[in-house]
Design an enzyme around this catalytic site. Structure first.
Site, PDB file in Angstrom:
ATOM      1  N   LYS A   1      43.869  44.636  63.859  1.00  0.00           N
ATOM      2  CA  LYS A   1      43.429  45.978  63.444  1.00  0.00           C
ATOM      3  C   LYS A   1      41.910  46.098  63.565  1.00  0.00           C
ATOM      4  O   LYS A   1      41.176  45.164  63.245  1.00  0.00           O
ATOM      5  CB  LYS A   1      43.844  46.224  62.002  1.00  0.00           C
ATOM      6  N   SER A   2      41.457  47.249  64.035  1.00  0.00           N
ATOM      7  CA  SER A   2      40.049  47.614  63.931  1.00  0.00           C
ATOM      8  C   SER A   2      39.995  49.134  63.959  1.00  0.00           C
ATOM      9  O   SER A   2      40.862  49.777  64.567  1.00  0.00           O
ATOM     10  CB  SER A   2      39.251  47.035  65.107  1.00  0.00           C
ATOM     11  N   VAL A   3      38.989  49.713  63.322  1.00  0.00           N
ATOM     12  CA  VAL A   3      38.823  51.163  63.416  1.00  0.00           C
ATOM     13  C   VAL A   3      37.569  51.504  64.228  1.00  0.00           C
ATOM     14  O   VAL A   3      37.099  52.633  64.222  1.00  0.00           O
ATOM     15  CB  VAL A   3      38.761  51.832  62.017  1.00  0.00           C
TER      16      VAL A   3
ATOM     17  N   LYS B   1      57.905  50.197  58.416  1.00  0.00           N
ATOM     18  CA  LYS B   1      58.517  49.246  57.478  1.00  0.00           C
ATOM     19  C   LYS B   1      59.016  49.952  56.230  1.00  0.00           C
ATOM     20  O   LYS B   1      58.374  50.913  55.757  1.00  0.00           O
ATOM     21  CB  LYS B   1      57.496  48.165  57.070  1.00  0.00           C
TER      22      LYS B   1
ATOM     23  N   ASP C   1      51.805  49.268  64.884  1.00  0.00           N
ATOM     24  CA  ASP C   1      52.459  48.744  63.681  1.00  0.00           C
ATOM     25  C   ASP C   1      51.978  49.519  62.457  1.00  0.00           C
ATOM     26  O   ASP C   1      50.818  49.401  62.064  1.00  0.00           O
ATOM     27  CB  ASP C   1      52.120  47.259  63.515  1.00  0.00           C
TER      28      ASP C   1
ATOM     29  N   ARG D   1      35.600  47.651  69.380  1.00  0.00           N
ATOM     30  CA  ARG D   1      36.383  46.456  69.006  1.00  0.00           C
ATOM     31  C   ARG D   1      37.849  46.610  69.382  1.00  0.00           C
ATOM     32  O   ARG D   1      38.518  45.621  69.718  1.00  0.00           O
ATOM     33  CB  ARG D   1      36.269  46.210  67.510  1.00  0.00           C
TER      34      ARG D   1
ATOM     35  N   TYR E   1      51.498  52.325  54.037  1.00  0.00           N
ATOM     36  CA  TYR E   1      50.143  52.544  54.561  1.00  0.00           C
ATOM     37  C   TYR E   1      49.724  54.017  54.428  1.00  0.00           C
ATOM     38  O   TYR E   1      48.536  54.330  54.538  1.00  0.00           O
ATOM     39  CB  TYR E   1      50.014  52.115  56.039  1.00  0.00           C
TER      40      TYR E   1
ATOM     41  N   ILE F   1      49.097  41.705  66.093  1.00  0.00           N
ATOM     42  CA  ILE F   1      48.754  43.115  65.864  1.00  0.00           C
ATOM     43  C   ILE F   1      47.398  43.276  65.161  1.00  0.00           C
ATOM     44  O   ILE F   1      47.323  43.746  64.027  1.00  0.00           O
ATOM     45  CB  ILE F   1      49.861  43.804  65.033  1.00  0.00           C
TER      46      ILE F   1
ATOM     47  N   HIS G   1      59.799  45.325  54.479  1.00  0.00           N
ATOM     48  CA  HIS G   1      58.378  44.949  54.366  1.00  0.00           C
ATOM     49  C   HIS G   1      58.179  43.637  53.606  1.00  0.00           C
ATOM     50  O   HIS G   1      57.397  42.789  54.013  1.00  0.00           O
ATOM     51  CB  HIS G   1      57.605  46.089  53.695  1.00  0.00           C
TER      52      HIS G   1
HETATM   53  P1  NAD Z   1      43.206  41.546  60.828  1.00  0.00           P
HETATM   54  O1  NAD Z   1      43.364  40.082  60.723  1.00  0.00           O
HETATM   55  O2  NAD Z   1      43.729  42.259  62.023  1.00  0.00           O
HETATM   56  O3  NAD Z   1      41.652  41.857  60.640  1.00  0.00           O
HETATM   57  C1  NAD Z   1      41.155  43.154  60.696  1.00  0.00           C
HETATM   58  C2  NAD Z   1      39.662  43.135  60.417  1.00  0.00           C
HETATM   59  O4  NAD Z   1      39.012  42.228  61.301  1.00  0.00           O
HETATM   60  C3  NAD Z   1      39.013  44.489  60.685  1.00  0.00           C
HETATM   61  O5  NAD Z   1      39.092  45.322  59.575  1.00  0.00           O
HETATM   62  C4  NAD Z   1      37.585  44.086  61.013  1.00  0.00           C
HETATM   63  O6  NAD Z   1      36.859  43.879  59.853  1.00  0.00           O
HETATM   64  C5  NAD Z   1      37.775  42.764  61.719  1.00  0.00           C
HETATM   65  N1  NAD Z   1      37.808  42.871  63.192  1.00  0.00           N
HETATM   66  C6  NAD Z   1      38.788  43.399  63.964  1.00  0.00           C
HETATM   67  N2  NAD Z   1      38.481  43.295  65.265  1.00  0.00           N
HETATM   68  C7  NAD Z   1      37.279  42.681  65.323  1.00  0.00           C
HETATM   69  C8  NAD Z   1      36.435  42.292  66.388  1.00  0.00           C
HETATM   70  N3  NAD Z   1      36.784  42.492  67.661  1.00  0.00           N
HETATM   71  N4  NAD Z   1      35.264  41.681  66.074  1.00  0.00           N
HETATM   72  C9  NAD Z   1      34.908  41.437  64.793  1.00  0.00           C
HETATM   73  N5  NAD Z   1      35.668  41.785  63.740  1.00  0.00           N
HETATM   74  C10 NAD Z   1      36.841  42.407  64.007  1.00  0.00           C
HETATM   75  O7  NAD Z   1      43.750  42.162  59.469  1.00  0.00           O
HETATM   76  P2  NAD Z   1      44.883  43.125  58.952  1.00  0.00           P
HETATM   77  O8  NAD Z   1      44.555  44.547  59.176  1.00  0.00           O
HETATM   78  O9  NAD Z   1      45.144  42.671  57.576  1.00  0.00           O
HETATM   79  O10 NAD Z   1      46.185  42.757  59.812  1.00  0.00           O
HETATM   80  C11 NAD Z   1      46.513  43.418  61.028  1.00  0.00           C
HETATM   81  C12 NAD Z   1      47.755  44.262  60.877  1.00  0.00           C
HETATM   82  O11 NAD Z   1      48.842  43.481  60.389  1.00  0.00           O
HETATM   83  C13 NAD Z   1      47.626  45.365  59.816  1.00  0.00           C
HETATM   84  O12 NAD Z   1      46.830  46.449  60.244  1.00  0.00           O
HETATM   85  C14 NAD Z   1      49.067  45.696  59.596  1.00  0.00           C
HETATM   86  O13 NAD Z   1      49.569  46.489  60.651  1.00  0.00           O
HETATM   87  C15 NAD Z   1      49.703  44.305  59.629  1.00  0.00           C
HETATM   88  N6  NAD Z   1      49.871  43.739  58.265  1.00  0.00           N
HETATM   89  C16 NAD Z   1      51.131  43.584  57.783  1.00  0.00           C
HETATM   90  C17 NAD Z   1      51.342  43.052  56.536  1.00  0.00           C
HETATM   91  C18 NAD Z   1      52.737  42.865  56.032  1.00  0.00           C
HETATM   92  O14 NAD Z   1      52.900  42.628  54.824  1.00  0.00           O
HETATM   93  N7  NAD Z   1      53.743  42.951  56.860  1.00  0.00           N
HETATM   94  C19 NAD Z   1      50.252  42.666  55.727  1.00  0.00           C
HETATM   95  C20 NAD Z   1      48.966  42.825  56.242  1.00  0.00           C
HETATM   96  C21 NAD Z   1      48.787  43.351  57.518  1.00  0.00           C
END
Ligand code: NAD
Length: 279
Positions: free
Chosen positions: A232-234, A76, A46, A238, A51, A230, A109
């Site tokens: 996210k982690s970098v 998006k 995603d 994780r 981004y 979906i 979006h």
């Molecule tokens: P998320 O809820 O996925 O949280 C990500 C954060 O959680 C990471 O940066 C890390 O700090 C922590 N994390 C991840 N895996 C972990 C693990 N296994 N253990 C401990 N901590 C962990 O947050 P996000 O990135 O805001 O949302 C996910 C995805 O949703 C985004 O990357 C994007 O693709 C999408 N998104 C879309 C919109 C939209 O407006 N449509 C807005 C925000 C996000």
């Protein structure tokens, strides 16, 4: 290797229920972490124009050795590009950056009610789908009223609605509305951006019971209630951990306890689509 279950859209196409999001990931980092996500088993990515990492995602796809038919890519349309002709142009630019001929899912979006261009924008997405450039079309950050308006104006129901959704803000009403229209619900910030939620006692106790991590329990909750999700982690470990949430099966009582963590509107982290107005 474990693979994500697929959910079926109202247009007959399918989407892997567990995907990998890349918000706030620099373009050069995106290439690396998307490659790691593919290696971990993710097949659904995603991204979004805003981004700034569509090119990095595209490079990861190109070097993955995977056939496009075996992966699912979402991007998006950004708010500033809303409008019929500008949407068609923005789509081409995104495809150029991604290096793809066809896209799996294109989303508006944000609804941006004040801007009030979402009906024309939706018509452009319908045209792109007719032309075969995008397989499925949907929206993100809409209100019920906005969804109803684009459906009434075109007769075309979005395949999916991507919204902020996590245990502190579980959006039961909007999920129900989406379902009543045959629209899948996709959860953004599914881990609540990794804050307080992952150290919440209810979540950590359930995690202990299942010999899983808090993040895995939250992802398993999303999967159990039917969301496309979906996280996210970098961090590679994780990324792997999050994918392995597919192996965690919660009991009905766990699901109920996590659902009860909802704080209503107070749980919202991001902007409210009913009033959001940003470029
Ligand atoms: P998320 O809820 O996925 O949280 C990500 C954060 O959680 C990471 O940066 C890390 O700090 C922590 N994390 C991840 N895996 C972990 C693990 N296994 N253990 C401990 N901590 C962990 O947050 P996000 O990135 O805001 O949302 C996910 C995805 O949703 C985004 O990357 C994007 O693709 C999408 N998104 C879309 C919109 C939209 O407006 N449509 C807005 C925000 C996000």
């Amino acid at each position: 290797m474990t693979s994500s279950p697929n959910l079926t859209f109202n247009d007959g196409n399918t989407i892997p229920q567990l995907g990998y999001g890349v918000w706030q990931v620099e373009d050069d980092v995106a290439e690396k972490v998307v490659s790691q996500a593919f290696k971990a088993g993710f097949r659904h990515i995603d991204t979004a124009k805003i981004y700034g990492n569509e090119a990095g995602v595209g490079r990861a796809i190109a070097s993955s050795g995977l056939d496009h038919k075996d992966i699912f890519i979402t991007t998006k349309l950004w708010n500033a590009d809303q409008g019929y002709e500008s949407t068609l142009a923005a789509f081409e630019a995104s495809m150029e950056r991604l290096g793809l001929e066809t896209l799996d899912l294109y989303l508006i979006h944000w609804m941006q009610p004040k801007q009030n261009k979402y009906v024309d924008t939706w018509k452009a997405l319908i045209e792109l789908q007719k032309q075969g450039r995008v397989k499925s079309i949907g929206v993100s950050n809409f209100t019920k009223e906005g969804l109803q308006e684009i459906i009434d104006a075109t007769g075309v129901v979005p395949a999916i609605h991507q919204i902020e959704l996590h245990p502190f803000f579980n959006q039961s009403e909007l999920r129900e509305f989406n379902a009543s229209k045959g629209i899948l619900t996709q959860a953004w910030s599914p881990l609540g951006q990794g804050g307080e939620l992952l150290s919440n006692d209810v979540v950590t106790n359930i995690a202990e019971k299942h010999n899983a991590t808090a993040a895995q329990v939250v992802i398993a909750w999303h999967l159990a209630i039917g969301n496309v999700v979906i996280p996210k982690s970098v961090t590679e470990s994780r990324i792997q951990e999050n994918f392995a949430a597919l192996n965690v099966t919660l009991d009905a009582e766990d699901i109920e306890a996590i659902t009860a963590l909802d704080k209503g509107a107070e749980g919202r982290i991001g902007a409210d689509p009913a009033v959001s107005d940003f470029q």
